[in-house]
Structure formats: structure tokens, C-alpha cells
Design an enzyme around this catalytic site. Structure first.
Site, PDB file in Angstrom:
ATOM      1  N   GLN A 160      20.574  -7.738  22.305  1.00 19.34           N
ATOM      2  CA  GLN A 160      21.425  -8.913  22.482  1.00 19.34           C
ATOM      3  C   GLN A 160      20.609 -10.198  22.483  1.00 19.34           C
ATOM      4  OE1 GLN A 160      24.432  -7.533  25.120  1.00 19.34           O
ATOM      5  NE2 GLN A 160      25.230  -9.565  25.435  1.00 19.34           N
ATOM      6  N   SER A 189      16.561  -2.820  24.516  1.00 23.87           N
ATOM      7  CA  SER A 189      17.821  -2.717  25.245  1.00 23.87           C
ATOM      8  C   SER A 189      18.895  -2.081  24.353  1.00 23.87           C
ATOM      9  CB  SER A 189      18.239  -4.095  25.771  1.00 23.87           C
ATOM     10  OG  SER A 189      19.374  -3.984  26.588  1.00 23.87           O
ATOM     11  N   ARG A 239      29.832   0.306  26.521  1.00 25.33           N
ATOM     12  CA  ARG A 239      28.705  -0.189  27.327  1.00 25.33           C
ATOM     13  C   ARG A 239      28.852  -1.693  27.561  1.00 25.33           C
ATOM     14  NH1 ARG A 239      23.418  -2.327  25.925  1.00 25.33           N
ATOM     15  NH2 ARG A 239      21.706  -1.563  27.233  1.00 25.33           N
ATOM     16  N   GLN A 274      18.807   2.937  31.870  1.00 21.31           N
ATOM     17  CA  GLN A 274      18.402   1.722  31.158  1.00 21.31           C
ATOM     18  C   GLN A 274      19.256   0.508  31.530  1.00 21.31           C
ATOM     19  OE1 GLN A 274      20.025   0.416  27.782  1.00 21.31           O
ATOM     20  NE2 GLN A 274      18.264   0.572  26.411  1.00 21.31           N
TER      21      GLN A 274
END
Length: 313
Positions: free
Chosen positions: A11, A92, A117, A251
Site C-alpha cells: 500500500q 506487507s 483483509r 503479519q
């Protein structure tokens, strides 16, 4: 060429129009964007290509959009050059692109999972209560100690992304992050820059999102990785589905050990990194970790052609 690692952005790398050039000119790439639309049941590709920007910036859209763009460039790159990586890693969200590249997840399962998510991460902390900031110039240990001191006073703040020497992102409560903005110099920071994000990602405040994601991942079929995937949580390779599942859950609320991951890859003999997807964020970080390695950012048709002229394949 020594060993090759494919790396995938997370992101922050998104941009309206990303991947449009390959969608319009290549059937392999077009198939990936079309598959995303079909898997999600709405026109994600329209948001990717046309925006508006604030729609693409919503975490719930950003995550599947970046994954789709990365996988489209990956498939086109593979079809054109046949280069196989020795390792894969992603920052990520980018870890899901890496897992698709290693054959752990199908693309359709990955795109549905990251959509969920994104939703869970957006909903974990009410808007305005969490924050993140980039800390420039601080030493990791000193910043860790400052975060612990601030957190003891009741305002949670933690190390979220260990990106490269001198660039660490902190995450936590609004008050906790504000304390780092004000006191960063105590840890040697030259600057602390608040980030425009919708939540305190990669902090313990994300545990509710982790728990919900665990339920989704439990139902997703996974295969053993065809090449080692370097996990964000451990900066070490994983290949078994049970380990992958566990680490993907961890994570969401753990630090992204990007600097450590790249350093480990270089120790294994990787001297060429191929960044697949929007932007050049990871190329910049890799160069700050080790200037001597080669980095190629495959983020346009032009970049694909350039790779051929620069690299004896």
C-alpha cells in the site's frame, strides 16, 4: 546474473491508471484484470484505470488493486522473458503477490482474501483513533526504546515498517504517534512525517483484523511454495502452507521486517531484484540497503522493453 528475487510493492504504491498500458495491449495482462473483476463481482479494473483517486485510496480497494496490477506485470514478464526467481518477497500486502508468484495461492483466492483483509483492517480501529508516521534518521534500537516508553504511559505506539536504514514507520494510537512526532529527536530522528492512512497498520491495535483474517485464510486452499517466500514477520523463507497461514495472520499486527528481508536475500547471493507492479518504492528501499545490487522496476510496457536492453536474458 547471480540469484534473482522478485519483489512486490504494498500500500502506498498505488496510482490511478496503473497497468492500463498492458491491459490495452496484452491479452495475458487483460486476463488478470478481468479475472479480478469476476472474482470480486464488481469492476475493480474501472477504479484502477479511472479512479477517482480517493476511491482507489480506500484500503478495501487499494489492496486488491495493487495485487492485480503486480500479478498482471508478473505474468507478462514471465511470458516475455521466462525468468524464474530464486526467491520472492513482498512488502506487507505485496506478500500476497509473492505467494501467487510462488504458486501458494491462486490469483482469484488471493484477490478475494486481500479484499477481505482491507475491509478487516479498515474496521479494526474506528476512524481518527489510529495513526502512522515515517521516522527518518533514527536508529532502530533507540526508536524502539522511545516507543516502549510512550506505550507505558498508555498510548500505544510500535515499530511498523523497518524499511531501510534511516527509514522506519511507527504505528499506533493517535496520541502515541503524536508523541513520537514531538519527541522523535530523542531517538535521533531528523524528521517525523505523519502519514495519510486509514488505520494503525502493523501494530497490536490490528489484532481484531488478524483474528477475522484467520477465519478467511483457514478456508483458502494453499500449496507448498515452488520457490522460498521471504516472510515479513520473520525475514526468513517459508514454503509450507501451515506456516504461511500462521505468518499471514501475524503479519497484520506485526512489524514488516523489509530491511532484514532484503539483507537476508543478499546474503543468499541475490544480486538482482525485479520489482513487479506500480511505482518504484521498493527499488528505492533496496538501493538504500545495498547500492551494489541491480534493481529493475517493471511498472510499464516501456520498463519491460528496457529490461531486455539492460539484461542479457
Amino acid at each position: 546474473m547471480g540469484k534473482v528475487a522478485f519483489i512486490f510493492p504494498g500500500q502506498g504504491a498505488q496510482a490511478v491508471g496503473m497497468g492500463k498500458d498492458i491491459y490495452e495491449t496484452d491479452s495475458t495482462a487483460r486476463g488478470i484484470f478481468d479475472a479480478a473483476d469476476a472474482a470480486l463481482g464488481f469492476e475493480l479494473s474501472k477504479i484502477i484505470f479511472e479512479g477517482p483517486d480517493d476511491e482507489l485510496k480506500k484500503t478495501v480497494n487499494t489492496q486488491p488493486a495493487l495485487l492485480t496490477t503486480s500479478v498482471a506485470y508478473l505474468e507478462l514478464f514471465r511470458a516475455k522473458y521466462g525468468v524464474q526467481p530464486d526467491f520472492v518477497a513482498g512488502h506487507s500486502l505485496g506478500e500476497y503477490s509473492a505467494l501467487v508468484a510462488a504458486g501458494v495461492l491462486s490469483f482469484e483466492d488471493a484477490v478475494r482474501t486481500v479484499r477481505a483483509r482491507g475491509e478487516f483492517m479498515e474496521q479494526a480501529v474506528p476512524g481518527g483513533l489510529g495513526a502512522m508516521a515515517a521516522v527518518l534518521g533514527a536508529e532502530r534500537d533507540a526508536l524502539q526504546q522511545l516507543c516502549q516508553a510512550v506505550s507505558k504511559s498508555g498510548s500505544v505506539v510500535e515499530l511498523a515498517n523497518l524499511n531501510c536504514p534511516g527509514q522506519i514507520v511507527v504505528s499506533g494510537s493517535k496520541e502515541g504517534v503524536q508523541a513520537i512526532v514531538e519527541r522523535g529527536k530523542e531517538a535521533g530522528a531528523k524528521r517525523v512525517i505523519p502519514l495519510e492512512v486509514s488505520g494503525p497498520f502493523h501494530s497490536s491495535l490490528m489484532k481484531p483484523a488478524s483474528e477475522r483474517l484467520a477465519g478467511v485464510l483457514a478456508a483458502v486452499e494453499m500449496s507448498s511454495a515452488s520457490v522460498p517466500v521471504v516472510a515479513n514477520v520473520t525475514a526468513r523463507p517459508v514454503q509450507r502452507p501451515d506456516e504461511v497461514r500462521h505468518l499471514l495472520v501475524e503479519q497484520v499486527h506485526s512489524s514488516v521486517l523489509w530491511e532484514d528481508s532484503v539483507a537476508w536475500l543478499i546474503e543468499q547471493g541475490v544480486d538482482t531484484f525485479v520489482e513487479l507492479g506500480s511505482g518504484t518504492v521498493l527499488a528505492g528501499l533496496v538501493k538504500k540497503i545495498d547500492r551494489s545490487v541491480k534493481v529493475h522496476s517493471i511498472n510499464s510496457l516501456e520498463a519491460l522493453e528496457k529490461f531486455q536492453s539492460e539484461t542479457p536474458v
